[in-house]
Design a protein around this motif. Structure first.
Motif, PDB file in Angstrom:
ATOM      1  N   GLY A   1      19.012   3.072  -2.885  1.00  0.00           N
ATOM      2  CA  GLY A   1      19.275   1.937  -3.767  1.00  0.00           C
ATOM      3  C   GLY A   1      18.253   0.853  -3.515  1.00  0.00           C
ATOM      4  O   GLY A   1      17.043   1.103  -3.441  1.00  0.00           O
ATOM      5  N   ALA A   2      18.722  -0.383  -3.380  1.00  0.00           N
ATOM      6  CA  ALA A   2      17.830  -1.494  -3.058  1.00  0.00           C
ATOM      7  C   ALA A   2      17.288  -1.279  -1.649  1.00  0.00           C
ATOM      8  O   ALA A   2      18.037  -1.156  -0.686  1.00  0.00           O
ATOM      9  N   ALA A   3      15.983  -1.225  -1.510  1.00  0.00           N
ATOM     10  CA  ALA A   3      15.344  -0.924  -0.231  1.00  0.00           C
ATOM     11  C   ALA A   3      14.202  -1.907  -0.002  1.00  0.00           C
ATOM     12  O   ALA A   3      13.839  -2.679  -0.900  1.00  0.00           O
ATOM     13  N   PRO A   4      13.630  -1.908   1.201  1.00  0.00           N
ATOM     14  CA  PRO A   4      12.484  -2.789   1.466  1.00  0.00           C
ATOM     15  C   PRO A   4      11.346  -2.545   0.479  1.00  0.00           C
ATOM     16  O   PRO A   4      11.241  -1.466  -0.110  1.00  0.00           O
ATOM     17  N   ASP A   5      10.492  -3.553   0.328  1.00  0.00           N
ATOM     18  CA  ASP A   5       9.381  -3.433  -0.626  1.00  0.00           C
ATOM     19  C   ASP A   5       8.314  -2.463  -0.136  1.00  0.00           C
ATOM     20  O   ASP A   5       7.460  -2.054  -0.908  1.00  0.00           O
ATOM     21  N   ALA A   6       8.352  -2.100   1.144  1.00  0.00           N
ATOM     22  CA  ALA A   6       7.397  -1.103   1.646  1.00  0.00           C
ATOM     23  C   ALA A   6       7.515   0.168   0.816  1.00  0.00           C
ATOM     24  O   ALA A   6       8.612   0.631   0.525  1.00  0.00           O
ATOM     25  N   LEU A   7       6.372   0.744   0.437  1.00  0.00           N
ATOM     26  CA  LEU A   7       6.397   1.902  -0.456  1.00  0.00           C
ATOM     27  C   LEU A   7       7.007   3.125   0.221  1.00  0.00           C
ATOM     28  O   LEU A   7       7.906   3.764  -0.317  1.00  0.00           O
ATOM     29  N   LEU A   8       6.521   3.460   1.401  1.00  0.00           N
ATOM     30  CA  LEU A   8       6.980   4.667   2.089  1.00  0.00           C
ATOM     31  C   LEU A   8       7.933   4.292   3.220  1.00  0.00           C
ATOM     32  O   LEU A   8       7.616   3.438   4.050  1.00  0.00           O
ATOM     33  N   LEU A   9       9.077   4.956   3.245  1.00  0.00           N
ATOM     34  CA  LEU A   9      10.134   4.621   4.197  1.00  0.00           C
ATOM     35  C   LEU A   9      10.426   5.791   5.127  1.00  0.00           C
ATOM     36  O   LEU A   9      10.151   6.948   4.815  1.00  0.00           O
ATOM     37  N   THR A  10      11.031   5.466   6.263  1.00  0.00           N
ATOM     38  CA  THR A  10      11.496   6.494   7.185  1.00  0.00           C
ATOM     39  C   THR A  10      12.782   7.105   6.646  1.00  0.00           C
ATOM     40  O   THR A  10      13.311   6.690   5.610  1.00  0.00           O
ATOM     41  N   ASP A  11      13.314   8.073   7.366  1.00  0.00           N
ATOM     42  CA  ASP A  11      14.569   8.704   6.958  1.00  0.00           C
ATOM     43  C   ASP A  11      15.744   7.731   6.988  1.00  0.00           C
ATOM     44  O   ASP A  11      16.778   8.003   6.367  1.00  0.00           O
ATOM     45  N   LYS A  12      15.582   6.617   7.701  1.00  0.00           N
ATOM     46  CA  LYS A  12      16.640   5.610   7.776  1.00  0.00           C
ATOM     47  C   LYS A  12      16.439   4.480   6.766  1.00  0.00           C
ATOM     48  O   LYS A  12      17.169   3.484   6.792  1.00  0.00           O
ATOM     49  N   GLY A  13      15.451   4.638   5.900  1.00  0.00           N
ATOM     50  CA  GLY A  13      15.220   3.639   4.870  1.00  0.00           C
ATOM     51  C   GLY A  13      14.463   2.418   5.330  1.00  0.00           C
ATOM     52  O   GLY A  13      14.482   1.381   4.665  1.00  0.00           O
ATOM     53  N   GLN A  14      13.759   2.523   6.458  1.00  0.00           N
ATOM     54  CA  GLN A  14      12.975   1.415   6.988  1.00  0.00           C
ATOM     55  C   GLN A  14      11.483   1.679   6.802  1.00  0.00           C
ATOM     56  O   GLN A  14      11.071   2.827   6.630  1.00  0.00           O
ATOM     57  N   PRO A  15      10.652   0.624   6.817  1.00  0.00           N
ATOM     58  CA  PRO A  15       9.206   0.851   6.680  1.00  0.00           C
ATOM     59  C   PRO A  15       8.684   1.787   7.770  1.00  0.00           C
ATOM     60  O   PRO A  15       9.153   1.768   8.903  1.00  0.00           O
ATOM     61  N   MET A  16       7.717   2.614   7.411  1.00  0.00           N
ATOM     62  CA  MET A  16       7.139   3.528   8.371  1.00  0.00           C
ATOM     63  C   MET A  16       6.368   2.770   9.448  1.00  0.00           C
ATOM     64  O   MET A  16       5.966   1.634   9.258  1.00  0.00           O
ATOM     65  N   TYR A  17       6.127   3.437  10.580  1.00  0.00           N
ATOM     66  CA  TYR A  17       5.368   2.875  11.693  1.00  0.00           C
ATOM     67  C   TYR A  17       4.329   3.916  12.108  1.00  0.00           C
ATOM     68  O   TYR A  17       4.411   5.095  11.734  1.00  0.00           O
ATOM     69  N   PRO A  18       3.301   3.504  12.878  1.00  0.00           N
ATOM     70  CA  PRO A  18       2.162   4.399  13.141  1.00  0.00           C
ATOM     71  C   PRO A  18       2.528   5.761  13.722  1.00  0.00           C
ATOM     72  O   PRO A  18       2.026   6.782  13.262  1.00  0.00           O
ATOM     73  N   MET A  19       3.388   5.817  14.735  1.00  0.00           N
ATOM     74  CA  MET A  19       3.704   7.108  15.346  1.00  0.00           C
ATOM     75  C   MET A  19       4.467   8.012  14.389  1.00  0.00           C
ATOM     76  O   MET A  19       4.315   9.236  14.422  1.00  0.00           O
ATOM     77  N   PHE A  20       5.284   7.420  13.510  1.00  0.00           N
ATOM     78  CA  PHE A  20       6.000   8.218  12.508  1.00  0.00           C
ATOM     79  C   PHE A  20       5.001   8.921  11.597  1.00  0.00           C
ATOM     80  O   PHE A  20       5.127  10.120  11.309  1.00  0.00           O
ATOM     81  N   VAL A  21       3.983   8.182  11.137  1.00  0.00           N
ATOM     82  CA  VAL A  21       2.963   8.758  10.260  1.00  0.00           C
ATOM     83  C   VAL A  21       2.197   9.852  10.997  1.00  0.00           C
ATOM     84  O   VAL A  21       1.950  10.937  10.453  1.00  0.00           O
ATOM     85  N   TYR A  22       1.826   9.580  12.243  1.00  0.00           N
ATOM     86  CA  TYR A  22       1.075  10.570  13.011  1.00  0.00           C
ATOM     87  C   TYR A  22       1.858  11.867  13.159  1.00  0.00           C
ATOM     88  O   TYR A  22       1.319  12.962  12.956  1.00  0.00           O
ATOM     89  N   ARG A  23       3.133  11.762  13.510  1.00  0.00           N
ATOM     90  CA  ARG A  23       3.942  12.959  13.722  1.00  0.00           C
ATOM     91  C   ARG A  23       4.096  13.766  12.436  1.00  0.00           C
ATOM     92  O   ARG A  23       4.060  15.010  12.458  1.00  0.00           O
ATOM     93  N   LYS A  24       4.281  13.078  11.316  1.00  0.00           N
ATOM     94  CA  LYS A  24       4.429  13.781  10.042  1.00  0.00           C
ATOM     95  C   LYS A  24       3.153  14.540   9.680  1.00  0.00           C
ATOM     96  O   LYS A  24       3.195  15.718   9.293  1.00  0.00           O
ATOM     97  N   VAL A  25       2.021  13.875   9.798  1.00  0.00           N
ATOM     98  CA  VAL A  25       0.756  14.518   9.446  1.00  0.00           C
ATOM     99  C   VAL A  25       0.485  15.697  10.372  1.00  0.00           C
ATOM    100  O   VAL A  25       0.116  16.789   9.924  1.00  0.00           O
ATOM    101  N   LYS A  26       0.683  15.496  11.655  1.00  0.00           N
ATOM    102  CA  LYS A  26       0.425  16.574  12.613  1.00  0.00           C
ATOM    103  C   LYS A  26       1.329  17.780  12.339  1.00  0.00           C
ATOM    104  O   LYS A  26       0.885  18.936  12.434  1.00  0.00           O
TER     105      LYS A  26
END
Length: 305
Positions: free
Chosen positions: A199-224
């Protein structure tokens, strides 16, 4: 020591990112600690060139990589330049000092068939996580974004009507990138699933599974995770997709100045580091361009065997 004024200058005039400011602060404090411990010097403005040089030697003896030593010395030089401009110093004690050169590694680039497998064959779940992961990978490869840039994207940065993406790069410089139809379709589907999930979520485009803005290690783990499915053993950081984006454009004949603008580089020297054609491409260019490449080999003349 005017440390606060120096970092205000970097923040508001040079417009350095928070990440860069934090790294610079750590480097400078490390230098100050060395002066105090080695020379009992509490005021870095009283340091001379021999003291700065001994600090560089100390770093190398502590097995710091040449690249790290270069960055740390650059910070110290910048600090002293600032003090000179402020009238605190007459000369920069770090001027003329050089850290050892580091050997730049050739960036790892994914072959085009691996990129095709990534987007056309790997199974992405038809849910929020699947569409988020596909959007992340498409933005890193399809737009050549840095990890910090993709994390900083907001929903409002995507102009679906104009097919443009607004990206804030280093120094908060904004550049506009074209959005390809494929990427537009992926982002539209992702935003639909995202809205249905949170529903209504943060303005950040890409979110974590908990609906929060992504952070560097999250991005790294997904790409790897996804790149490990394609090949074993290679470095699989988000930057690999950016390198691959630039290299593939170059191999398809893109002008280097256009690639520079797409990557958000300030100079062509930075872009050239990305544009290293693969051996297969070099062979193709050689065979097409060299006047003797297509000739049938003959026995060499006597004396040349």
């Amino acid at each position: 020591m005017r440390i606060a004024a120096f970092f205000d200058y970097l923040t508001y005039e040079r417009r350095f990112s928070e990440h860069s400011i934090a790294a610079y602060r750590n480097d400078l404090l490390q230098y100050f600690d060395y002066l105090q411990q080695a020379y009992e010097l509490d005021d870095p403005a009283r340091a001379d060139s021999d003291m700065v040089r001994s600090w560089v030697v100390h770093l190398l003896q502590q097995d710091y990589a040449a690249r790290s030593v270069q960055r740390k010395l650059t910070v110290v030089k910048g600090y002293y330049r600032f003090l000179c401009r402020q009238g605190v110093l007459q000369r920069n004690p770090a001027a003329g000092l050089h850290a050892p050169r580091h050997r730049r590694r050739v960036p790892h680039v994914l072959r085009r068939e691996l990129i095709e497998r990534l987007f056309d064959e790997l199974p992405f779940a038809d849910d929020f996580g699947g569409w988020r992961d596909r959007s992340l990978l498409e933005l890193l490869y399809g737009a050549g974004l840095r990890r910090a840039e993709v994390i900083g994207l907001r929903v409002s940065d995507v102009d679906f009507n104009g097919q443009l993406l607004s990206v804030r790069g280093k120094g908060n410089k904004v550049r506009l990138l074209p959005l390809l139809p494929r990427l537009i379709r992926v982002l539209e589907r992702y935003l639909d699933v995202r809205h249905a999930t949170f529903g209504a979520a943060p303005d950040a485009l890409l979110l974590t599974d908990k609906g929060q803005p992504m952070y560097p290690m999250f991005v790294y783990r997904k790409v790897k995770h996804y790149l490990d499915l394609l090949e074993q053993g290679g470095p699989h950081s988000p930057h690999v997709l950016r390198h691959t984006f630039a290299t593939h454009l170059s191999e398809q004949g893109a002008d280097i100045n256009a690639v520079k603008e797409l990557l958000g580089h300030a100079s062509l020297a930075a872009t050239q580091h990305y544009l290293h054609p693969g051996l297969a491409h070099l062979r193709q260019v050689y065979e097409q361009a060299h006047p003797r490449a297509e000739r049938t080999p003959k026995d060499p003349p006597p004396g040349e065997s």
